[in-house]
Design an enzyme around this catalytic site. Structure first.
Site, PDB file in Angstrom:
ATOM      1  NE  ARG A 233     119.824   3.859 -27.653  1.00  0.00           N
ATOM      2  CZ  ARG A 233     120.949   4.149 -27.665  1.00  0.00           C
ATOM      3  NH1 ARG A 233     121.576   4.214 -28.826  1.00  0.00           N
ATOM      4  NH2 ARG A 233     121.570   4.486 -26.394  1.00  0.00           N
TER       5      ARG A 233
ATOM      6  CG  HIS B 157     116.961   8.040 -26.374  1.00  0.00           C
ATOM      7  ND1 HIS B 157     118.458   7.915 -25.624  1.00  0.00           N
ATOM      8  CD2 HIS B 157     116.877   6.595 -26.342  1.00  0.00           C
ATOM      9  CE1 HIS B 157     118.675   6.779 -25.354  1.00  0.00           C
ATOM     10  NE2 HIS B 157     117.693   5.825 -25.583  1.00  0.00           N
TER      11      HIS B 157
ATOM     12  CG  ASN C  86     120.489  11.131 -25.702  1.00  0.00           C
ATOM     13  OD1 ASN C  86     120.015   9.850 -25.276  1.00  0.00           O
ATOM     14  ND2 ASN C  86     119.874  12.265 -25.151  1.00  0.00           N
TER      15      ASN C  86
ATOM     16  CG  HIS D 219     115.368  -3.662 -26.048  1.00  0.00           C
ATOM     17  ND1 HIS D 219     115.495  -3.544 -24.802  1.00  0.00           N
ATOM     18  CD2 HIS D 219     115.394  -2.285 -26.400  1.00  0.00           C
ATOM     19  CE1 HIS D 219     115.606  -2.431 -24.284  1.00  0.00           C
ATOM     20  NE2 HIS D 219     115.581  -1.593 -25.254  1.00  0.00           N
TER      21      HIS D 219
END
Length: 325
Positions: free
Chosen positions: A61, A65, A93, A191
């Site tokens: 992740r 990001h 975040n 996910h």
């Protein structure tokens, strides 16, 4: 005189070719400058992820990001300063983890080869190695990224796909960085590991259209269970929910199986069923784990090339949380 002009032109062309060759991602970029770099990263990951497998989700992740905001340049790793609020302190975040893990690896690599290996490359390699360490896919990580100098809290708000986004918005944001519908479905497959906070789905459960309702695209039984067992009120900002119930530390097809049952946790997950194109991509992934792994590898390697800083751009940070002085 003519021959001298020709020679000068030839030299200039050669310099340009050499420069463009050097300023490219390549497998084994540090083979000469820091030959043990990737071994150091892999060893650290292998020793620690087995004890905290949930970090694999956090690290991939973090990589995502980073890449979606100003490219894969390690800007998400920078701390805020008195004069600037950085990406890591932006609302999307605030639940990111793994910064200390990256800092620890950076320290080991710096001890081996000071000022050589970028934080952006360390993050990309660590994300790959941690996912592979829990039985997930392996993908190539060509290196040579440089670290960015700019990190602004406002940027993630406009660049990052969010849990509440519909398919149109997601495709637009992916398109903005050179990714397509196939990449959206494949990268959403990550996910299958990790957890989310109830705050990410509270509106979906309790006030979807502003009248105290639940998102009708969410399986009603699943919604009831979430409200009774996990996210018991709209103000719950701390409880964690598995993205793929029962196998949050296993990289498998479980996420797609949940999505087709209308049990994707986020509205953005459910949105993948709203188009025949994305539905067919999900159906294809469900045919085999091996096929999914191979396709996922292609998409995440593609993601790792977003808006790179190469050659003499940016810098090689000494500490991932701050730019060099």
């Amino acid at each position: 005189m003519g021959s001298q002009s020709y020679l000068k032109a030839l030299i200039i062309c050669l310099i340009a070719v050499i420069g463009s060759t050097e300023a490219q991602l390549q497998l084994g970029f540090y083979a000469k400058s820091c030959p043990n770099a990737e071994k150091i990263i892999l060893k650290y990951v292998a020793e620690h992820i087995r004890n905290v497998p949930s970090l694999a989700a956090a690290l991939i992740r973090l990589h995502f990001h980073d890449c979606f905001v100003n490219g894969c340049d390690g800007s998400v790793l920078l701390n805020s300063t008195p004069n600037n609020q950085a990406e890591k302190d932006s609302l999307p975040n605030l639940t990111l983890r793994g910064f200390g893990f990256i800092d620890a690896i950076k320290s080991l690599v710096e001890a081996e080869c000071p000022g050589v290996v970028s934080c952006a490359d360390i993050l990309a390699l660590t994300a790959r190695d941690s996912v592979h360490a829990i039985g997930g896919p392996f993908w190539n990580v060509p290196t040579g990224r440089r670290d960015g100098l700019i990190s602004r809290a406002a940027d993630p708000l406009v660049s990052l796909p969010a849990p509440f986004h519909n398919l149109t918005v997601q495709l637009t944001l992916f398109g903005n960085v050179g990714l397509d519908a196939n990449d959206l479905v494949l990268l959403s497959g990550a996910h299958t590991i990790g957890v989310a906070h109830c705050s990410s789905i509270s509106t979906r459960l309790y006030n979807f259209t502003g009248v105290g309702d639940t998102d009708p695209t969410l399986d009603s039984n699943y919604a009831t269970n979430l409200k009774s067992l996990k996210c018991k009120n709209i103000n719950d900002n701390t409880t964690l929910v598995e993205m793929d119930p029962g196998s949050r530390d296993t990289f498998d097809l479980g996420y797609y199986k949940q999505v087709v049952k209308r049990r994707g946790l986020f509205h953005s997950d459910a949105a993948l069923l709203s188009s025949s194109t994305t539905r067919s991509i999900i159906t294809k992934q469900l045919q085999s784990t091996e096929g999914f792994f191979a396709e996922f590898a292609k998409s995440i390697e593609k993601m790792g090339r977003i808006n790179l800083k190469l050659g003499t751009e940016g810098e090689i940070r000494k500490h991932c949380a701050r730019v060099n002085n």
